[in-house]
Design a protein around this motif. Sequence first.
Motif, PDB file in Angstrom:
ATOM      1  N   LEU A 179     -16.763  15.540 -70.865  1.00  0.00           N
ATOM      2  CA  LEU A 179     -15.570  15.290 -69.998  1.00  0.00           C
ATOM      3  C   LEU A 179     -15.601  16.447 -68.799  1.00  0.00           C
ATOM      4  CD1 LEU A 179     -13.804  18.180 -70.560  1.00  0.00           C
ATOM      5  CD2 LEU A 179     -13.364  16.930 -72.729  1.00  0.00           C
ATOM      6  N   ILE A 180     -14.848  16.243 -67.680  1.00  0.00           N
ATOM      7  CA  ILE A 180     -14.959  17.289 -66.649  1.00  0.00           C
ATOM      8  C   ILE A 180     -13.797  17.936 -66.525  1.00  0.00           C
ATOM      9  CG2 ILE A 180     -14.432  15.424 -65.058  1.00  0.00           C
ATOM     10  CD1 ILE A 180     -16.248  16.747 -63.065  1.00  0.00           C
ATOM     11  N   ILE A 181     -13.755  19.314 -66.467  1.00  0.00           N
ATOM     12  CA  ILE A 181     -12.785  20.071 -66.537  1.00  0.00           C
ATOM     13  C   ILE A 181     -12.956  21.650 -65.825  1.00  0.00           C
ATOM     14  CG2 ILE A 181     -12.978  21.099 -68.782  1.00  0.00           C
ATOM     15  CD1 ILE A 181      -9.736  20.098 -67.501  1.00  0.00           C
ATOM     16  N   VAL A 241     -15.962  24.783 -62.620  1.00  0.00           N
ATOM     17  CA  VAL A 241     -15.776  23.449 -62.801  1.00  0.00           C
ATOM     18  C   VAL A 241     -16.911  22.883 -63.633  1.00  0.00           C
ATOM     19  CG1 VAL A 241     -14.903  21.136 -62.211  1.00  0.00           C
ATOM     20  CG2 VAL A 241     -14.059  23.074 -61.154  1.00  0.00           C
ATOM     21  N   TYR A 242     -17.043  22.182 -64.672  1.00  0.00           N
ATOM     22  CA  TYR A 242     -18.058  21.938 -65.314  1.00  0.00           C
ATOM     23  C   TYR A 242     -17.965  20.403 -66.221  1.00  0.00           C
ATOM     24  CZ  TYR A 242     -15.394  24.338 -68.762  1.00  0.00           C
ATOM     25  OH  TYR A 242     -14.196  24.660 -69.594  1.00  0.00           O
ATOM     26  N   VAL A 243     -19.151  19.865 -66.505  1.00  0.00           N
ATOM     27  CA  VAL A 243     -19.217  18.630 -67.394  1.00  0.00           C
ATOM     28  C   VAL A 243     -19.302  19.388 -68.943  1.00  0.00           C
ATOM     29  CG1 VAL A 243     -20.133  16.743 -68.285  1.00  0.00           C
ATOM     30  CG2 VAL A 243     -19.853  17.059 -65.616  1.00  0.00           C
ATOM     31  N   ALA A 244     -18.364  19.075 -69.718  1.00  0.00           N
ATOM     32  CA  ALA A 244     -18.613  19.487 -71.236  1.00  0.00           C
ATOM     33  C   ALA A 244     -19.097  18.458 -72.076  1.00  0.00           C
ATOM     34  CB  ALA A 244     -17.523  20.233 -71.661  1.00  0.00           C
ATOM     35  N   VAL A 245     -19.952  18.657 -72.970  1.00  0.00           N
ATOM     36  CA  VAL A 245     -20.591  17.630 -73.625  1.00  0.00           C
ATOM     37  C   VAL A 245     -20.262  18.114 -74.979  1.00  0.00           C
ATOM     38  CG1 VAL A 245     -22.842  16.730 -74.504  1.00  0.00           C
ATOM     39  CG2 VAL A 245     -22.604  17.532 -72.197  1.00  0.00           C
ATOM     40  N   ASN A 246     -19.711  17.101 -75.615  1.00  0.00           N
ATOM     41  CA  ASN A 246     -19.626  16.689 -77.333  1.00  0.00           C
ATOM     42  C   ASN A 246     -20.980  17.069 -78.171  1.00  0.00           C
ATOM     43  OD1 ASN A 246     -18.664  16.915 -79.876  1.00  0.00           O
ATOM     44  ND2 ASN A 246     -17.030  15.043 -79.415  1.00  0.00           N
ATOM     45  N   ARG A 297     -19.976   8.178 -71.443  1.00  0.00           N
ATOM     46  CA  ARG A 297     -18.515   8.191 -71.116  1.00  0.00           C
ATOM     47  C   ARG A 297     -17.957   9.389 -70.977  1.00  0.00           C
ATOM     48  NH1 ARG A 297     -18.516   4.584 -76.174  1.00  0.00           N
ATOM     49  NH2 ARG A 297     -17.967   2.409 -75.418  1.00  0.00           N
ATOM     50  N   MET A 298     -17.297   9.471 -69.946  1.00  0.00           N
ATOM     51  CA  MET A 298     -16.844  10.896 -69.377  1.00  0.00           C
ATOM     52  C   MET A 298     -15.086  10.617 -69.126  1.00  0.00           C
ATOM     53  SD  MET A 298     -17.942  13.034 -66.000  1.00  0.00           S
ATOM     54  CE  MET A 298     -19.557  13.346 -66.610  1.00  0.00           C
ATOM     55  N   SER A 299     -14.448  11.753 -69.639  1.00  0.00           N
ATOM     56  CA  SER A 299     -13.057  11.813 -69.257  1.00  0.00           C
ATOM     57  C   SER A 299     -12.750  12.571 -68.237  1.00  0.00           C
ATOM     58  CB  SER A 299     -12.417  12.314 -70.673  1.00  0.00           C
ATOM     59  OG  SER A 299     -12.561  11.619 -71.978  1.00  0.00           O
ATOM     60  N   VAL A 300     -11.753  12.309 -67.456  1.00  0.00           N
ATOM     61  CA  VAL A 300     -11.606  12.617 -66.100  1.00  0.00           C
ATOM     62  C   VAL A 300     -10.123  13.048 -65.929  1.00  0.00           C
ATOM     63  CG1 VAL A 300     -12.025  12.635 -63.750  1.00  0.00           C
ATOM     64  CG2 VAL A 300     -13.681  11.556 -65.062  1.00  0.00           C
ATOM     65  N   PRO A 301      -9.495  14.138 -65.525  1.00  0.00           N
ATOM     66  CA  PRO A 301      -8.509  14.352 -65.501  1.00  0.00           C
ATOM     67  C   PRO A 301      -7.817  13.436 -64.078  1.00  0.00           C
ATOM     68  CG  PRO A 301      -9.336  16.605 -65.704  1.00  0.00           C
ATOM     69  CD  PRO A 301     -10.388  15.503 -65.296  1.00  0.00           C
ATOM     70  N   ASN A 302      -6.652  12.997 -64.097  1.00  0.00           N
ATOM     71  CA  ASN A 302      -6.005  12.050 -63.159  1.00  0.00           C
ATOM     72  C   ASN A 302      -5.374  12.910 -62.104  1.00  0.00           C
ATOM     73  OD1 ASN A 302      -3.837  13.300 -64.686  1.00  0.00           O
ATOM     74  ND2 ASN A 302      -2.623  11.201 -64.461  1.00  0.00           N
TER      75      ASN A 302
END
Length: 326
Positions: free
Chosen positions: A224-226, A89-94, A175-180
Amino acid sequence: LATCRTATRRSRRSSSMSLGSTRSMMSSCPARIHVDRVVYRPIPDTTVRAANLRAGQLDVIERVLPSDIDELRRDRRVAVRQVASLASVYVAVNMANGPAAESPIGRDPRLREALELAIDRDVLNRVAFEGLYLPGNQSVPPGHPQHVAALPSPGRDLARAKTLVQAIGGRPRVRMSVPNTTEYVQAAEVIQAMAAEAGIDLQLQVIEVATLLRQWTAGEFESLIIAWSGRTDIDQNLWGFNACGEALNGGKYCSPAVDAALRAGRSQVAPAARQAAYAEAMRLLLADRPYIYLWHPVWFFGTAAKLRGLALVPDGLIRPQGIRVE
């Protein structure tokens, strides 16, 4: 079931999918097939899944949350089984995928470093996952043959993180998108609090997984974290996500030096040569931080106490072969 070289009967309902074994399968694989039907039932709510298991409505549930482990272990009607996973599991950066890449974290490597140094992976594991997962900073977990022991997870360095943020100026926003889902949201909120201590304004956007994946491919995210389910060989963890122009490289990270190291690894046969090449690629990736790896899950399964023969595999998939209910 396919290893028995016979077909299965399959039926679907809106709430489940059923696989039924044929008579020829039962006769050709008597040592491996002990049930005549397997019913897959999607139940997103982890509490509902556990309640159905304890009530005897289910024989196996997957992805048991760490917070539910103790309660299930105290129930003599069920058993908890586990296997280390290949997932990360990681933080991905654009880094370069459209206008959203023109963000502080996409443009400034100091901010990516500050965010990583603000995170205490061990505390994150204890608070969000009851200490049951495995902290890590690479695409494979510690103990994996292709893990680079010379590149251990950095400990939290709040002082340096603050220094980097001060050098950037102001209170940088990320800003970080996170799965619900419960796990992601809990972990993201812990990370948000840690980042705040370093002076980073981490703004969480909780969204459905399908929407997050669409953002990933369209470049509509800053970070985002995924999770990636992981593969046995490290090449399938790194090449598609990091090589220039590859389909899984949603952040459009591109480094000729990383590409060269990855090509060297996938063109070698000798294990030592491959390990050296992928170690060099990992060293470069950890410095650039297109991904900040955080933890490796452990797959927990809940089963009825009367169930036998469930073989657990690190990919987390359930194999019906060998399962019997006594």
